[in-house]
Write an enzyme that holds these catalytic residues in place. Structure first.
Site, mmCIF file in Angstrom:
data_model
loop_
_atom_site.group_PDB
_atom_site.id
_atom_site.type_symbol
_atom_site.label_atom_id
_atom_site.label_comp_id
_atom_site.label_asym_id
_atom_site.label_seq_id
_atom_site.Cartn_x
_atom_site.Cartn_y
_atom_site.Cartn_z
ATOM 1 N N GLU A 253 7.076 -1.162 0.939
ATOM 2 C CA GLU A 253 7.176 -2.618 0.706
ATOM 3 C C GLU A 253 6.854 -2.815 -0.762
ATOM 4 O OE1 GLU A 253 8.041 -4.934 2.898
ATOM 5 O OE2 GLU A 253 8.110 -3.599 4.635
ATOM 6 N N CYS A 287 4.557 -10.714 -4.068
ATOM 7 C CA CYS A 287 5.864 -10.052 -4.173
ATOM 8 C C CYS A 287 7.028 -11.001 -3.914
ATOM 9 C CB CYS A 287 5.919 -8.881 -3.202
ATOM 10 S SG CYS A 287 5.545 -9.369 -1.509
HETATM 11 P P1 NAD Z 1 0.229 -0.639 -7.196
HETATM 12 O O1 NAD Z 1 1.542 -0.021 -6.925
HETATM 13 O O2 NAD Z 1 -0.395 -0.429 -8.513
HETATM 14 O O3 NAD Z 1 -0.864 -0.148 -6.133
HETATM 15 C C1 NAD Z 1 -0.652 -0.305 -4.739
HETATM 16 C C2 NAD Z 1 -1.478 0.736 -4.017
HETATM 17 O O4 NAD Z 1 -0.921 2.041 -4.301
HETATM 18 C C3 NAD Z 1 -2.942 0.794 -4.447
HETATM 19 O O5 NAD Z 1 -3.747 1.073 -3.319
HETATM 20 C C4 NAD Z 1 -2.960 1.959 -5.426
HETATM 21 O O6 NAD Z 1 -4.226 2.591 -5.514
HETATM 22 C C5 NAD Z 1 -1.942 2.885 -4.802
HETATM 23 N N1 NAD Z 1 -1.283 3.807 -5.725
HETATM 24 C C6 NAD Z 1 -1.064 3.655 -7.050
HETATM 25 N N2 NAD Z 1 -0.404 4.735 -7.532
HETATM 26 C C7 NAD Z 1 -0.213 5.572 -6.489
HETATM 27 C C8 NAD Z 1 0.412 6.848 -6.341
HETATM 28 N N3 NAD Z 1 0.965 7.472 -7.374
HETATM 29 N N4 NAD Z 1 0.434 7.403 -5.120
HETATM 30 C C9 NAD Z 1 -0.104 6.781 -4.061
HETATM 31 N N5 NAD Z 1 -0.705 5.557 -4.128
HETATM 32 C C10 NAD Z 1 -0.752 4.969 -5.335
HETATM 33 O O7 NAD Z 1 0.403 -2.184 -6.867
HETATM 34 P P2 NAD Z 1 -0.660 -3.353 -7.012
HETATM 35 O O8 NAD Z 1 -0.801 -3.681 -8.458
HETATM 36 O O9 NAD Z 1 -1.884 -3.052 -6.227
HETATM 37 O O10 NAD Z 1 0.109 -4.544 -6.248
HETATM 38 C C11 NAD Z 1 1.102 -5.292 -6.845
HETATM 39 C C12 NAD Z 1 2.485 -4.780 -6.489
HETATM 40 O O11 NAD Z 1 2.618 -4.727 -5.073
HETATM 41 C C13 NAD Z 1 3.569 -5.727 -6.955
HETATM 42 O O12 NAD Z 1 4.656 -5.012 -7.488
HETATM 43 C C14 NAD Z 1 3.972 -6.462 -5.684
HETATM 44 O O13 NAD Z 1 5.272 -6.975 -5.689
HETATM 45 C C15 NAD Z 1 3.819 -5.377 -4.679
HETATM 46 N N6 NAD Z 1 3.691 -5.968 -3.346
HETATM 47 C C16 NAD Z 1 4.750 -5.871 -2.481
HETATM 48 C C17 NAD Z 1 4.680 -6.489 -1.227
HETATM 49 C C18 NAD Z 1 5.809 -6.405 -0.233
HETATM 50 O O14 NAD Z 1 5.590 -6.728 0.939
HETATM 51 N N7 NAD Z 1 7.015 -5.995 -0.626
HETATM 52 C C19 NAD Z 1 3.522 -7.188 -0.878
HETATM 53 C C20 NAD Z 1 2.482 -7.257 -1.787
HETATM 54 C C21 NAD Z 1 2.563 -6.644 -3.023
#
Ligand code: NAD
Length: 492
Positions: A253, A287
């Site tokens: 997502e 998002c």
């Molecule tokens: P992020 O991608 O930085 O982090 C999300 C999660 O992934 C965190 O728990 C982080 O620790 C982990 N993570 C980071 N790098 C990783 C890796 N290489 N391998 C595994 N896990 C890893 O995102 P964020 O800043 O926490 O959240 C914002 C983003 O999330 C935005 O782009 C937003 O659009 C998206 N988002 C999408 C939805 C949806 O339903 N499509 C909902 C909410 C947020």
């Protein structure tokens, strides 16, 4: 200092049913004040690997618990969450920053997923089929995919986890929840509720962690059969690559770039009101929020006036104040990023219409990571704000001449998560909505997501859906047993 409520959990790792400390710690900060809230334990790679082995050991027992009983545990969890709504709301607001009313709505939304998948669990059933030559019979059954790693972001620290845990448990999967390192307190607060609801120890482990080493202990680990990530598109791509090393199933997502199309017959006051609510939800850090606001040229000016008037009535401040409509961004870097995006739009020809914080208000809030909600007009399609996910309270407006042009411009992006259409001719608005290349569209509706509705992105916004009947599918595989068809004795 605005303190946490009396805690019923510990800021430690929830590992195999026990609070476990760690040498690695992270200070969690209130983004409205920059004051520290708590020091939270972080799991390192060996601990996450141990958690994966624990979960793999628990998997056969948990999947043999009847779906009916699994559903009852989920429904009890929903009730426990609602009973603690005020405390959860306060924790969410303190560590994430959103207004307390939005946090309360998040608790209800999260409880809705536990309730929904609690009900869905009992609907899991297979079928018996037979080969056309009548020689054999097939028992076809849904079966849990296995241990699932659930990785969630900071913008909805409770609901993003609830969607995943509820579906995983309903399907019979054990799970490791890795919440965002920025908002782990809300996630840890769920652990005692699951235990109290009757979830056997070790079926869900909740382990805040950060850094590539730790994350590689989950993604690519052959004991974990499924990784469900909500996060940025960049993280999604890196998870998918790494998951390929052990062919883990991935559900993603990811980020969006939603168009918000205002047609020439729209109710402008309604569209402006909904747009302000949508953009101020988590201060634009959502998002599905509106990224590109496309307005028919015939109503462009009156819509901007309606939008500026509506935005002027919104209050920015500490989320704990009941009158606050928009809280801080998650941290100071996010504010610098938004300031740079705004400068980039203006440098590319956009005009600043209004911003909703005076200099003295800004000064008053200077300790927190606040960013003034701002309306920009004539933002060109090539500006960075139109090409990327803004994730902040910038309202980027651009006029369009005809509907076909609005649709083409809306679809000209690598994202495909959400879209919005405002117009009073229903069939016209429906035709526009149908043409949008996204997972979900709201017509005259700013908040279409519900536990009962499947939601997921296309293109670079993701793979798979959450919620609805479909939301359990990614946690299931299909198991088939082929048996000889029973021979019935001839009837007398
Ligand atoms: P992020 O991608 O930085 O982090 C999300 C999660 O992934 C965190 O728990 C982080 O620790 C982990 N993570 C980071 N790098 C990783 C890796 N290489 N391998 C595994 N896990 C890893 O995102 P964020 O800043 O926490 O959240 C914002 C983003 O999330 C935005 O782009 C937003 O659009 C998206 N988002 C999408 C939805 C949806 O339903 N499509 C909902 C909410 C947020």
């Amino acid at each position: 200092m605005r303190t946490l409520p009396n805690l019923w959990f510990e800021p430690k790792l929830w590992l195999n049913g026990a609070w476990t400390d760690s040498e690695q710690q992270r200070e969690i900060v209130n983004p409205a004040t920059s004051e520290p809230l708590a020091s939270v334990a972080l799991a390192d790679a060996p601990t996450l690997a141990t958690a994966a082995s624990n979960a793999a050991q628990r998997q056969p027992n948990w999947q043999s618990v009847s779906p009916f009983e699994r559903g009852e545990i989920l429904k009890r969890t929903a009730a426990l969450l609602l009973a603690r709504k005020d405390d959860f709301s306060r924790i969410i607001t303190l560590e994430q920053g959103k207004p307390i009313s939005q946090s309360a709505a998040e608790v209800e939304y999260a409880a809705g997923f536990f309730q929904w998948f609690g009900e869905e669990a009992r609907r899991l059933s297979g079928r018996i089929s037979s080969h056309p030559d009548r020689s054999r019979e097939f028992r076809i059954e849904p079966r849990a995919v296995g241990v699932s790693a659930l990785i969630t972001p900071w913008n909805f620290p409770l609901a993003q986890g609830a969607k995943k845990i509820a579906a995983a448990l309903a399907a019979g999967c054990t799970a490791i929840w890795k919440p965002s390192e920025l908002t782990p307190l809300t996630a840890l607060a769920v652990a005692p509720l699951l235990a109290h609801a009757g979830l056997p120890s070790g079926v869900v482990q909740i382990l805040p962690a950060t850094g590539p080493d730790a994350l590689e202990a989950l993604v690519g680990n052959p004991e974990i059969r499924h990784v469900s990530l909500t996060g940025s598109t960049a993280t999604g791509k890196s998870v998918m690559q790494r998951a390929a090393t052990s062919l883990q199933r991935v559900s993603l997502e990811l980020g969006g770039n939603a168009p918000f199309i205002v047609l020439n017959d729209a109710d402008l006051a309604l569209a402006a009101d909904h747009l302000v609510r949508l953009k101020l939800l988590v201060s634009g850090q959502v998002c599905v929020t509106a990224n590109r606001i496309l307005v028919h040229e015939a109503i462009h000016r009156p819509f901007l006036d309606a939008l500026a008037t509506r935005l002027a009535s919104a209050s920015v401040g500490d989320g704990l104040a009941p009158e606050t409509d928009a809280g801080p961004l998650i941290h100071h870097q996010a504010c610098h990023r938004i300031a740079a995006l705004r400068e980039n739009a203006v440098a590319n020809g956009a005009t600043l219409i209004t911003e909703n914080l005076t200099h003295s208000q800004h000064n008053h809030l200077r300790n927190g990571s606040f960013s003034a909600p701002t309306i920009l007009d004539n933002v060109p399609d090539h500006a960075t704000t139109a090409q990327t996910e803004i994730f902040g309270p910038l309202f980027c407006v651009a006029p369009f001449k005809n509907v076909q042009e609005a649709i083409e411009r809306s679809n000209k992006t690598s994202s495909g998560l959400a879209g919005y259409v405002y117009g009073n001719n229903h069939s016209h608005a429906l035709a526009v909505a149908t043409s949008l290349e996204v997972g979900i569209v709201g017509i005259n509706e700013w908040r279409p997501l519900k536990p009962e509705i499947p939601f997921g992105g296309i293109k670079e916004s993701g793979i798979g859906v959450e919620g609805g009947h479909e939301g359990i599918h990614d946690f299931l595989t299909t198991h088939v047993i082929s048996t000889p068809k029973p021979a019935f004795p001839a009837l007398p």
